[in-house]
Design a protein around this motif. Structure first.
Motif, mmCIF file in Angstrom:
data_model
loop_
_atom_site.group_PDB
_atom_site.id
_atom_site.type_symbol
_atom_site.label_atom_id
_atom_site.label_comp_id
_atom_site.label_asym_id
_atom_site.label_seq_id
_atom_site.Cartn_x
_atom_site.Cartn_y
_atom_site.Cartn_z
ATOM 1 N N GLY A 113 -11.323 2.590 4.757
ATOM 2 C CA GLY A 113 -10.885 3.637 3.850
ATOM 3 C C GLY A 113 -10.910 3.089 2.448
ATOM 4 N N ASP A 114 -9.833 2.467 2.069
ATOM 5 C CA ASP A 114 -9.669 1.976 0.714
ATOM 6 C C ASP A 114 -10.545 0.733 0.497
ATOM 7 N N SER A 115 -11.544 0.847 -0.402
ATOM 8 C CA SER A 115 -12.508 -0.244 -0.589
ATOM 9 C C SER A 115 -11.850 -1.492 -1.199
ATOM 10 N N ARG A 116 -10.658 -1.368 -1.777
ATOM 11 C CA ARG A 116 -9.996 -2.549 -2.361
ATOM 12 C C ARG A 116 -9.681 -3.588 -1.284
ATOM 13 N N PHE A 117 -9.578 -3.154 -0.014
ATOM 14 C CA PHE A 117 -9.175 -4.092 1.037
ATOM 15 C C PHE A 117 -10.353 -4.815 1.685
ATOM 16 N N GLY A 118 -11.583 -4.456 1.303
ATOM 17 C CA GLY A 118 -12.741 -5.138 1.888
ATOM 18 C C GLY A 118 -12.912 -4.791 3.357
ATOM 19 N N LEU A 119 -13.582 -5.687 4.109
ATOM 20 C CA LEU A 119 -13.918 -5.364 5.499
ATOM 21 C C LEU A 119 -12.745 -5.542 6.457
ATOM 22 N N ASN A 120 -11.795 -6.413 6.102
ATOM 23 C CA ASN A 120 -10.724 -6.720 7.055
ATOM 24 C C ASN A 120 -9.541 -5.764 6.913
ATOM 25 N N THR A 121 -8.829 -5.603 8.031
ATOM 26 C CA THR A 121 -7.654 -4.725 8.022
ATOM 27 C C THR A 121 -6.555 -5.381 7.188
ATOM 28 N N PRO A 122 -5.993 -4.690 6.193
ATOM 29 C CA PRO A 122 -4.875 -5.289 5.464
ATOM 30 C C PRO A 122 -3.675 -5.477 6.389
ATOM 31 N N ILE A 123 -2.888 -6.518 6.138
ATOM 32 C CA ILE A 123 -1.747 -6.803 7.026
ATOM 33 C C ILE A 123 -0.493 -6.139 6.454
ATOM 34 N N VAL A 124 0.108 -5.280 7.255
ATOM 35 C CA VAL A 124 1.317 -4.583 6.819
ATOM 36 C C VAL A 124 2.525 -5.395 7.281
ATOM 37 N N THR A 125 3.279 -5.923 6.326
ATOM 38 C CA THR A 125 4.409 -6.790 6.700
ATOM 39 C C THR A 125 5.761 -6.107 6.491
ATOM 40 N N SER A 126 5.783 -4.925 5.900
ATOM 41 C CA SER A 126 7.072 -4.284 5.582
ATOM 42 C C SER A 126 7.888 -3.983 6.829
ATOM 43 N N THR A 127 9.186 -4.250 6.714
ATOM 44 C CA THR A 127 10.088 -3.814 7.786
ATOM 45 C C THR A 127 10.965 -2.657 7.295
ATOM 46 N N ALA A 128 10.791 -2.250 6.023
ATOM 47 C CA ALA A 128 11.577 -1.135 5.490
ATOM 48 C C ALA A 128 10.628 -0.067 4.959
ATOM 49 N N PHE A 129 10.855 1.167 5.367
ATOM 50 C CA PHE A 129 9.974 2.277 4.980
ATOM 51 C C PHE A 129 10.823 3.433 4.468
ATOM 52 N N ASP A 130 10.235 4.260 3.609
ATOM 53 C CA ASP A 130 10.896 5.467 3.102
ATOM 54 C C ASP A 130 11.030 6.464 4.256
ATOM 55 N N TYR A 131 12.268 6.685 4.695
ATOM 56 C CA TYR A 131 12.494 7.535 5.867
ATOM 57 C C TYR A 131 12.160 9.005 5.603
ATOM 58 N N ARG A 132 11.929 9.380 4.300
ATOM 59 C CA ARG A 132 11.643 10.793 4.009
ATOM 60 C C ARG A 132 10.164 11.126 4.226
ATOM 61 N N GLN A 133 9.340 10.067 4.414
ATOM 62 C CA GLN A 133 7.903 10.291 4.591
ATOM 63 C C GLN A 133 7.574 10.382 6.087
ATOM 64 N N GLU A 134 6.490 11.078 6.379
ATOM 65 C CA GLU A 134 5.982 11.125 7.751
ATOM 66 C C GLU A 134 5.436 9.741 8.114
ATOM 67 N N GLY A 135 5.381 9.416 9.370
ATOM 68 C CA GLY A 135 4.719 8.177 9.787
ATOM 69 C C GLY A 135 5.718 7.111 10.174
ATOM 70 N N VAL A 136 5.415 5.862 9.796
ATOM 71 C CA VAL A 136 6.224 4.736 10.259
ATOM 72 C C VAL A 136 7.637 4.825 9.692
ATOM 73 N N ARG A 137 8.630 4.653 10.532
ATOM 74 C CA ARG A 137 10.021 4.617 10.095
ATOM 75 C C ARG A 137 10.540 3.174 10.118
ATOM 76 N N TYR A 138 10.121 2.465 11.162
ATOM 77 C CA TYR A 138 10.655 1.125 11.390
ATOM 78 C C TYR A 138 9.673 0.409 12.321
ATOM 79 N N PRO A 139 9.289 -0.834 12.015
ATOM 80 C CA PRO A 139 8.146 -1.416 12.742
ATOM 81 C C PRO A 139 8.402 -1.747 14.206
ATOM 82 N N ARG A 140 9.675 -1.762 14.649
ATOM 83 C CA ARG A 140 9.866 -1.989 16.086
ATOM 84 C C ARG A 140 9.312 -0.818 16.895
ATOM 85 N N TYR A 141 9.252 0.382 16.274
ATOM 86 C CA TYR A 141 8.644 1.525 16.973
ATOM 87 C C TYR A 141 7.141 1.316 17.069
ATOM 88 N N VAL A 142 6.537 0.953 15.978
ATOM 89 C CA VAL A 142 5.138 0.549 15.969
ATOM 90 C C VAL A 142 4.747 0.173 14.545
#
Ligand SMILES: Cc1ncc(COP(=O)(O)O)c(C=O)c1O
Length: 378
Positions: free
Chosen positions: A19-48
């Motif tokens: 998607g985003d060409s800034r990341f090149g060919l490799n998958t960027p590593i997501v290290t956050s354990t805190a997410f904005d709970y008002r957004q759709e998607g990941v809430r907390y990484p233990r879920y996934v």
């Protein structure tokens, strides 16, 4: 991946997201354990951990030919989540005799005291159908088994379970999806200690499950409850490792086949267990369901050779627990994977101190042979 893609291509490319060409060919590593709970998607990484998990699990699902997959924090995390999701206290499961020692320990130490019931299958085809009961929910096997490399006929076993409405579950750690895809033979659920070949460099602890969306959706809540979710960094290492899985497994299998043949012809060795040897009792079945015979073999030292001296004399092949790394390792199952079993049970399985399990790596095969040959001289 399209259905026509080869397994080699799937190792490299399946699951990837561009998607985003800034990341090149490799998958960027997501290290956050805190997410904005008002957004759709990941809430907390233990879920996934959405991105790194999607890519690694997508690769494993493609390799196993499964609808869905999940990566877990260890192989035992995956096995625990399967048992705790698919059988309840009072329910019954059939397990192959000689499963990995940690699986047996889970059953005896946790699941039986909780009221789940297990019957052991000795691997004899005629004996299986008679072991199912009214409340049998699960059948678990390994093929090839650890450490004796016994072979189960996958298509036949899966069909017996399916006829009775029992979920068939296999630990595919030794074979990897490069050599054997149990779902194609009718199995419902496949697990890996991805700590072994999928990780492949003896530096990663993780597990994997693959199966139908329905089964994976039933099991995932318990992966979350057990805390068996893998973190972003390790998911990224797993993704990178699987890119080379096919070449590593093929080279290890070639080396193992060569060493098995040389050991088999050597008078200093009592018995070699390798499904690629024509004399192995599971050879024909293995040849039907595996594309090669794998990188694992075991052998028994002749009585004249002291097991400790043999291990001390090895220079290249290192004594170590675990298996499936690029480097060759050797272990005594009686003191490692099967140490928790009673002495009687080990004797019944044929696992004594003279039995050596060899995890053959990708080094030069003549160097490996020279090391074994030197250590066998005494
Ligand atoms: C065949 C097999 N299955 C499962 C496991 C458990 O996996 P983990 O150690 O990743 O929890 C192991 C570990 O040695 C194994 O060898």
């Amino acid at each position: 991946m399209t259905r026509t893609s080869s397994i080699d291509t799937a190792c490299v490319h399946a699951g990837e997201q561009h998607g985003d060409s800034r990341f090149g060919l490799n998958t960027p590593i997501v290290t956050s354990t805190a997410f904005d709970y008002r957004q759709e998607g990941v809430r907390y990484p233990r879920y996934v951990n959405a991105l790194n998990h999607e890519v690694a699990a997508g690769k494993i699902a493609a390799l196993e030919g499964a609808e869905a997959a999940r990566v877990t924090a260890s192989g035992m995390g995956a096995i625990s989540a399967v048992f705790l999701s698919l059988i309840q206290p009072g329910d019954h499961a059939v397990i192959l005799d000689g499963l990995y020692g940690g699986t047996t320990d889970l059953i005896e130490g946790l699941l039986e005291p909780m009221g789940m019931r297990f019957t052991t299958w000795n691997g004899e085809p005629d004996a299986l159908a008679g072991l199912f009961e009214e409340h049998t929910r699960l059948l678990m096997v390994e093929s090839p088994t650890n450490p004796l490399l016994s072979i189960v006929d996958l298509a036949w076993t899966a069909s017996i379970a399916r006829e009775r409405g029992v979920v068939s579950f296999i630990d595919n750690t030794f074979a990897t999806p490069i050599l054997q895809r149990p779902i194609e033979h009718g199995f419902d659920l496949v697990m890996h200690s991805a700590t072994k070949y999928l990780g492949g460099h003896s530096d990663l602890l993780c597990g994997a499950l693959a199966g139908s969306c329905e089964l994976i959706d039933r099991i995932h809540p318990n992966i979350v409850r057990l805390g068996a979710t893998l973190n972003g960094q390790d998911l990224a290492v797993l993704e990178r490792s699987i890119k080379t899985l096919a070449v590593r497994v093929e080279r290890a299998s070639e080396n193992a086949a060569e060493l098995a043949g040389r050991l088999d012809r050597d008078s200093r060795i009592k018995e070699v267990r390798y499904p690629g040897l024509a004399g192995h009792p599971g050879h024909e079945v293995a040849a039907r369901q595996m594309s090669r015979f794998g990188g694992m073999l075991s052998f028994s030292l002749d009585d004249s050779i002291d097991p400790d001296g043999f291990l001390d004399r090895l220079e290249l092949i290192r004594p170590a627990v675990s298996l499936g790394g690029v480097e060759s390792t050797v272990s005594q199952p009686s003191k490692t994977s099967h140490a928790k079993l009673t002495a009687e049970k080990r004797e019944a399985l044929g696992i004594d101190d003279r039995l050596m399990r060899l995890s053959v790596g990708i080094e030069g095969v003549d160097d490996l042979w020279a090391d074994l040959d030197r250590a066998l001289r005494h």
